[in-house]
Design an enzyme around this catalytic site. Sequence first.
Site, PDB file in Angstrom:
ATOM      1  N   ARG A 100       1.038  -1.194   0.085  1.00 53.37           N
ATOM      2  CA  ARG A 100      -0.105   0.039   0.107  1.00 53.37           C
ATOM      3  C   ARG A 100       0.901   1.243  -0.041  1.00 53.37           C
ATOM      4  O   ARG A 100       1.754   1.568   1.029  1.00 53.37           O
ATOM      5  CB  ARG A 100      -0.980  -0.015   1.204  1.00 53.37           C
ATOM      6  CG  ARG A 100      -1.449   1.333   1.202  1.00 53.37           C
ATOM      7  CD  ARG A 100      -2.520   1.213   2.343  1.00 53.37           C
ATOM      8  NE  ARG A 100      -4.020   0.818   1.920  1.00 53.37           N
ATOM      9  CZ  ARG A 100      -5.149   0.752   2.386  1.00 53.37           C
ATOM     10  NH1 ARG A 100      -5.301   1.422   3.281  1.00 53.37           N
ATOM     11  NH2 ARG A 100      -6.230   0.086   1.793  1.00 53.37           N
ATOM     12  N   HIS A 127      -7.294   0.911  -6.549  1.00 55.78           N
ATOM     13  CA  HIS A 127      -7.397  -0.015  -5.567  1.00 55.78           C
ATOM     14  C   HIS A 127      -8.110  -1.179  -5.985  1.00 55.78           C
ATOM     15  O   HIS A 127      -9.404  -1.543  -5.705  1.00 55.78           O
ATOM     16  CB  HIS A 127      -8.514   0.564  -4.352  1.00 55.78           C
ATOM     17  CG  HIS A 127      -8.507   0.026  -3.122  1.00 55.78           C
ATOM     18  ND1 HIS A 127      -7.509  -0.682  -2.508  1.00 55.78           N
ATOM     19  CD2 HIS A 127      -9.103   0.692  -1.903  1.00 55.78           C
ATOM     20  CE1 HIS A 127      -7.793  -1.186  -1.453  1.00 55.78           C
ATOM     21  NE2 HIS A 127      -8.715  -0.411  -0.958  1.00 55.78           N
ATOM     22  N   GLN A 130     -10.087  -3.901  -3.760  1.00 54.73           N
ATOM     23  CA  GLN A 130     -11.382  -3.510  -3.333  1.00 54.73           C
ATOM     24  C   GLN A 130     -12.674  -3.640  -4.421  1.00 54.73           C
ATOM     25  O   GLN A 130     -13.607  -4.174  -4.086  1.00 54.73           O
ATOM     26  CB  GLN A 130     -11.332  -1.890  -2.919  1.00 54.73           C
ATOM     27  CG  GLN A 130     -12.677  -1.341  -2.383  1.00 54.73           C
ATOM     28  CD  GLN A 130     -13.037  -1.738  -1.228  1.00 54.73           C
ATOM     29  OE1 GLN A 130     -12.256  -1.710  -0.233  1.00 54.73           O
ATOM     30  NE2 GLN A 130     -14.247  -2.307  -0.843  1.00 54.73           N
ATOM     31  N   ASP A 219     -17.471   7.082  -1.488  1.00 57.78           N
ATOM     32  CA  ASP A 219     -15.975   7.040  -0.779  1.00 57.78           C
ATOM     33  C   ASP A 219     -15.838   8.353  -0.067  1.00 57.78           C
ATOM     34  O   ASP A 219     -16.632   9.351  -0.401  1.00 57.78           O
ATOM     35  CB  ASP A 219     -15.012   6.605  -1.728  1.00 57.78           C
ATOM     36  CG  ASP A 219     -13.581   6.564  -0.963  1.00 57.78           C
ATOM     37  OD1 ASP A 219     -13.689   6.261   0.119  1.00 57.78           O
ATOM     38  OD2 ASP A 219     -12.666   6.482  -2.135  1.00 57.78           O
ATOM     39  N   CYS A 259     -16.414   1.784   0.268  1.00 56.50           N
ATOM     40  CA  CYS A 259     -15.178   0.970   0.627  1.00 56.50           C
ATOM     41  C   CYS A 259     -14.665   0.896   1.973  1.00 56.50           C
ATOM     42  O   CYS A 259     -14.008   0.155   2.370  1.00 56.50           O
ATOM     43  CB  CYS A 259     -13.991   1.462  -0.270  1.00 56.50           C
ATOM     44  SG  CYS A 259     -13.534   3.233  -0.187  1.00 56.50           S
ATOM     45  N   ARG A 287     -13.048  -8.890   1.451  1.00 59.07           N
ATOM     46  CA  ARG A 287     -11.861  -8.485   1.072  1.00 59.07           C
ATOM     47  C   ARG A 287     -10.927  -9.704   1.330  1.00 59.07           C
ATOM     48  O   ARG A 287      -9.987 -10.015   0.471  1.00 59.07           O
ATOM     49  CB  ARG A 287     -11.333  -7.160   1.689  1.00 59.07           C
ATOM     50  CG  ARG A 287     -11.879  -5.809   1.276  1.00 59.07           C
ATOM     51  CD  ARG A 287     -11.713  -5.459   0.081  1.00 59.07           C
ATOM     52  NE  ARG A 287     -10.252  -5.333   0.145  1.00 59.07           N
ATOM     53  CZ  ARG A 287      -9.386  -4.146   0.663  1.00 59.07           C
ATOM     54  NH1 ARG A 287      -9.926  -3.266   1.240  1.00 59.07           N
ATOM     55  NH2 ARG A 287      -8.050  -4.261   0.463  1.00 59.07           N
TER      56      ARG A 287
HETATM   57  N1   CP Z   1     -11.378  -0.228   2.318  1.00 61.40           N
HETATM   58  C1   CP Z   1     -10.238  -0.196   2.657  1.00 61.40           C
HETATM   59  O1   CP Z   1      -9.240  -0.611   1.952  1.00 61.40           O
HETATM   60  O2   CP Z   1      -9.911  -0.031   3.875  1.00 61.40           O
HETATM   61  P1   CP Z   1      -8.383   0.157   4.683  1.00 61.40           P
HETATM   62  O3   CP Z   1      -7.966   1.564   4.278  1.00 61.40           O
HETATM   63  O4   CP Z   1      -8.867   0.256   6.270  1.00 61.40           O
HETATM   64  O5   CP Z   1      -7.355  -0.774   4.639  1.00 61.40           O
HETATM   65  N1  NVA Z   2     -10.134   6.696  -1.789  1.00 63.52           N
HETATM   66  C1  NVA Z   2      -9.674   6.309  -0.485  1.00 63.52           C
HETATM   67  C2  NVA Z   2      -9.881   4.831  -0.097  1.00 63.52           C
HETATM   68  C3  NVA Z   2      -9.627   4.246   1.064  1.00 63.52           C
HETATM   69  C4  NVA Z   2      -9.969   2.838   1.260  1.00 63.52           C
HETATM   70  C5  NVA Z   2      -8.234   6.504  -0.047  1.00 63.52           C
HETATM   71  O1  NVA Z   2      -7.587   6.372  -1.054  1.00 63.52           O
HETATM   72  O2  NVA Z   2      -7.845   7.128   1.197  1.00 63.52           O
END
Ligand code: CP
Ligand code: NVA
Length: 322
Positions: A100, A127, A130, A219, A259, A287
């Site tokens: 990440r 992502h 997701q 989101d 998400c 997930r």
């Molecule tokens: N939806 C998602 O990726 O959640 P987190 O940021 O908590 O991993």
């Molecule tokens: N768009 C959000 C998604 C989190 C899972 C972010 O990148 O923070």
Amino acid sequence: MIEKDFLSLERLTRDELEEFFLITDLLRRDSIYQPLKGKSAALIFQKPSLRTRVSFEVGVCQLGGHPIFLSQEGVGIGTREKASDVARLLSRFTQLIVARLYDHEILLELAEYASVPVINALTDLSHPCQILADMYTLRQHGRLAPGIKIVFVGDGNNVVRSWLEMACIFPMRFVLAAPRGYDPDPAILRKVRQSTESTVEIVRRAEEAVAGADVVYTDVWTSMGQEKEMAARKKAFAKFKVTKSLMALAKFDCLFMHCLPAHRGEEVTEEVLEGGQSIVFDEAENRLHVQKAVMARLLGFRYSGAGRATTLRHVAGAGGKR
Ligand code: CP
Ligand code: NVA
């Protein structure tokens, strides 16, 4: 085409999507499969996470492997050490890298230099885990049919990017309701419009977008790394909130998806998030299941068989190019 890594949904085929679903079903049904037995997975997280971190850690363990969580403070990709060196080092110790990151280019560099599979666990660009889980969730709810109308209310962000990549594989009507200035990359919009069966529209009024929607998705208005823009974004997105009255304009059986994490009262009201149309915790749980399928597939395990006689089988070379 699934190759060595899982960095985006762009090159996935419809058959591979279906195979991911079948492997996911199999792994959910039967805990005997341990494709990661004796293997280790490095989980590099530059950004905060609850769902992704826990689902990968638990998933690796359930598949018989050993997860190693690595924070940005500990690893320092790009500060303490170059991504290319991190990739080659981790490839000597582990059989899988989950990352990440902020910058998608760093993910590409990791993948280029790692001899083991690399999985995108969210970048500023996309992502994919997701959206794969979200598609599986729609299938689980019996709602995944070609031509499904998915309306995303909010920012044309990394989650939208992955929806658009998914639209390249699965025929859908995707509508983004966003204020001007928050649209997705024109290149991916062009790709969906020019070379797929899907349609994509961008509208400036959420009320107009949701008519006939099978799914309303949202989101956060401010993604991780955009904190300095929070005040401007709150103003820009004020009219792009998912409320009960907005949901009432969609199909009567429209599902609500997010998400997570959610900012109650901002992009969605408490009432919708906690209401009967919301399937947000199914998405979160899935997930775990789909990521197990992604890991197994990248390590060369394929779905085989038919009916009740199905199994997971290791196929030499099926883990993609090395
Ligand atoms: N939806 C998602 O990726 O959640 P987190 O940021 O908590 O991993
Ligand atoms: N768009 C959000 C998604 C989190 C899972 C972010 O990148 O923070």
